[in-house]
Design a protein around this motif. Sequence first.
Motif, mmCIF file in Angstrom:
data_model
loop_
_atom_site.group_PDB
_atom_site.id
_atom_site.type_symbol
_atom_site.label_atom_id
_atom_site.label_comp_id
_atom_site.label_asym_id
_atom_site.label_seq_id
_atom_site.Cartn_x
_atom_site.Cartn_y
_atom_site.Cartn_z
ATOM 1 N N ALA A 334 0.832 -1.194 0.000
ATOM 2 C CA ALA A 334 0.000 0.000 0.000
ATOM 3 C C ALA A 334 0.867 1.244 0.000
ATOM 4 N N TYR A 335 0.374 2.302 -0.637
ATOM 5 C CA TYR A 335 0.984 3.619 -0.504
ATOM 6 C C TYR A 335 0.301 4.310 0.678
ATOM 7 N N VAL A 336 1.097 4.699 1.688
ATOM 8 C CA VAL A 336 0.538 5.362 2.868
ATOM 9 C C VAL A 336 1.288 6.666 3.130
ATOM 10 N N ASP A 337 0.617 7.577 3.822
ATOM 11 C CA ASP A 337 1.253 8.831 4.207
ATOM 12 C C ASP A 337 2.542 8.544 4.971
ATOM 13 N N THR A 338 3.563 9.332 4.708
ATOM 14 C CA THR A 338 4.885 9.090 5.296
ATOM 15 C C THR A 338 4.840 9.010 6.820
ATOM 16 N N ALA A 339 3.947 9.770 7.428
ATOM 17 C CA ALA A 339 3.851 9.786 8.894
ATOM 18 C C ALA A 339 3.451 8.429 9.468
ATOM 19 N N HIS A 340 2.860 7.561 8.628
ATOM 20 C CA HIS A 340 2.413 6.244 9.093
ATOM 21 C C HIS A 340 3.191 5.112 8.423
ATOM 22 N N ALA A 341 4.312 5.446 7.796
ATOM 23 C CA ALA A 341 5.017 4.461 6.976
ATOM 24 C C ALA A 341 6.094 3.666 7.723
ATOM 25 N N GLU A 342 6.452 4.086 8.930
ATOM 26 C CA GLU A 342 7.499 3.375 9.666
ATOM 27 C C GLU A 342 6.994 2.013 10.126
ATOM 28 N N PRO A 343 7.815 0.950 9.978
ATOM 29 C CA PRO A 343 7.411 -0.358 10.483
ATOM 30 C C PRO A 343 7.000 -0.288 11.952
ATOM 31 N N GLY A 344 5.892 -0.936 12.253
ATOM 32 C CA GLY A 344 5.409 -0.952 13.631
ATOM 33 C C GLY A 344 4.532 0.219 14.006
ATOM 34 N N THR A 345 4.268 1.139 13.060
ATOM 35 C CA THR A 345 3.391 2.278 13.353
ATOM 36 C C THR A 345 2.053 1.775 13.898
ATOM 37 N N PRO A 346 1.637 2.221 15.086
ATOM 38 C CA PRO A 346 0.407 1.697 15.684
ATOM 39 C C PRO A 346 -0.851 2.293 15.052
ATOM 40 N N GLY A 347 -1.952 1.559 15.213
ATOM 41 C CA GLY A 347 -3.264 2.093 14.861
ATOM 42 C C GLY A 347 -3.604 2.096 13.392
ATOM 43 N N VAL A 348 -2.860 1.340 12.579
ATOM 44 C CA VAL A 348 -3.124 1.314 11.135
ATOM 45 C C VAL A 348 -4.058 0.144 10.804
ATOM 46 N N GLY A 349 -5.018 0.418 9.931
ATOM 47 C CA GLY A 349 -5.943 -0.629 9.519
ATOM 48 C C GLY A 349 -6.311 -0.483 8.058
ATOM 49 N N VAL A 350 -7.079 -1.443 7.570
ATOM 50 C CA VAL A 350 -7.601 -1.389 6.204
ATOM 51 C C VAL A 350 -9.124 -1.442 6.280
ATOM 52 N N ASP A 351 -9.762 -0.545 5.572
ATOM 53 C CA ASP A 351 -11.228 -0.510 5.525
ATOM 54 C C ASP A 351 -11.703 -1.611 4.580
ATOM 55 N N ILE A 352 -12.186 -2.702 5.158
ATOM 56 C CA ILE A 352 -12.694 -3.821 4.364
ATOM 57 C C ILE A 352 -14.206 -3.862 4.532
ATOM 58 N N ARG A 353 -14.882 -3.305 3.540
ATOM 59 C CA ARG A 353 -16.351 -3.234 3.520
ATOM 60 C C ARG A 353 -16.914 -2.640 4.800
ATOM 61 N N GLY A 354 -16.321 -1.509 5.186
ATOM 62 C CA GLY A 354 -16.859 -0.761 6.304
ATOM 63 C C GLY A 354 -16.270 -1.078 7.660
ATOM 64 N N THR A 355 -15.503 -2.155 7.744
ATOM 65 C CA THR A 355 -14.853 -2.516 9.007
ATOM 66 C C THR A 355 -13.365 -2.220 8.910
ATOM 67 N N HIS A 356 -12.836 -1.535 9.936
ATOM 68 C CA HIS A 356 -11.413 -1.198 9.940
ATOM 69 C C HIS A 356 -10.628 -2.342 10.576
ATOM 70 N N GLU A 357 -10.091 -3.202 9.714
ATOM 71 C CA GLU A 357 -9.348 -4.374 10.170
ATOM 72 C C GLU A 357 -7.917 -3.971 10.517
ATOM 73 N N PRO A 358 -7.394 -4.404 11.676
ATOM 74 C CA PRO A 358 -6.041 -4.002 12.070
ATOM 75 C C PRO A 358 -4.956 -4.672 11.228
ATOM 76 N N TYR A 359 -3.953 -3.892 10.868
ATOM 77 C CA TYR A 359 -2.822 -4.375 10.070
ATOM 78 C C TYR A 359 -1.519 -3.844 10.649
ATOM 79 N N GLU A 360 -0.479 -4.661 10.557
ATOM 80 C CA GLU A 360 0.858 -4.241 10.983
ATOM 81 C C GLU A 360 1.622 -3.681 9.790
ATOM 82 N N VAL A 361 2.226 -2.515 9.958
ATOM 83 C CA VAL A 361 3.067 -1.929 8.913
ATOM 84 C C VAL A 361 4.455 -2.565 8.990
ATOM 85 N N VAL A 362 4.932 -3.088 7.862
ATOM 86 C CA VAL A 362 6.250 -3.728 7.827
ATOM 87 C C VAL A 362 7.030 -3.230 6.615
ATOM 88 N N ALA A 363 8.351 -3.397 6.673
ATOM 89 C CA ALA A 363 9.199 -3.076 5.518
ATOM 90 C C ALA A 363 9.074 -4.181 4.475
#
Length: 371
Positions: A334-363
């Motif tokens: 995914a392309y994400v804003d630089t402020a949320h691009a560091e591996p381990g950035t907390p609170g990131v999710g993907v909107d899957i049909r209206g539900t914000h599913e939690p995802y871990e940002v990794v290199a």
Amino acid sequence: MSNAPRHTALDALHRSLGATMTDFAGWDMPLRYGSERDEHNAVRTRAGLFDLSHMGEITVTGPQAVELLNHALVGNIGTVGAGRARYTMICREDGGILDDLIVYRTGATEYLVVANAGNAQTVLDALLARAAGFDAEVRDDRDAYALIAVQGPESPGILKAVTDADLDGLKYYAGLPGTVAGVPALIARTGYTGEDGFELFVAPEHAETLWRALTDAGDGAGLVPCGLSCRDTLRLEAGMPLYGNELTTALTPFDAGLGRVVKFEKDGDFVGREALTAAAERAAAKAPRKLVGLIAEGRRVPRAGFAVVADGVVIGEVTSGAPSPTLGKPIAMAYVDTAHAEPGTPGVGVDIRGTHEPYEVVALPFYKRRK
């Protein structure tokens, strides 16, 4: 003009193997033969056999072939040694990516440019237009080649059984002419799976002979035929971009995190230099978005176009997503804003049909093979 899909030289063979076929970039191609997970795992642990004859081959030859390619592409083709290959890109004047390419130097003044199937005509047209004023010929060789790939840790042993070419001396991103199963081939140590492997360029009339010989040679090594579906999950795990997903005309190589392919130091001007210089400066200052990996905490699979969110705000977009057979979890690029691009950035999710599913940002990449 017919809209019917084109068929590779191996079409009847794929159907005899029970392949599920799909229209891909105007070609009827095997999607899978059985379980795409089994095909994926075979490439990771043993070997897989792919028909890639939909790729677009363009030969550039003549006294000024290298000058033309240096003008037309962003890479420095002048530093590609005989028998070597280079990953590069062709861009528009505004820096947007027209395609990513592999260029093989096949002779003193001859190069084989391999384009993605869906972009082959675009690349051919651009090279022909950019050839004006150069003492070089651009030749459409798409009908001159079939392309078969054997990929995976067992692939060197399998290929050795049907060729006397020096595979041990063949480096990654190199190619040499040889005979495989009695037919002439360009043997290249390249691939799109994250594994060791080879891509074999042969005349279409020899494709079936070669496929059957490799199948027989791989019988005891666990070789299986593989379709486009597992090719996609393999390249996704390996963090390799796909044109139309991670790469588009709306993005420069610097936007895609691939600015290293642009060689400003080469001799002469090249198409897009001015725009790419500005893009490099913007990226150095602070790229607005960055390409990252995402690993699901749950089981729901993200797809291209899904929004990436943090604290209820959209911060990016998924470009590719699939279940990862190797990791056992859904993954995405995914392309994400630089402020949320560091591996381990907390609170990131993907909107899957209206539900914000939690995802871990990794290199990237998600997977690297053991050397």
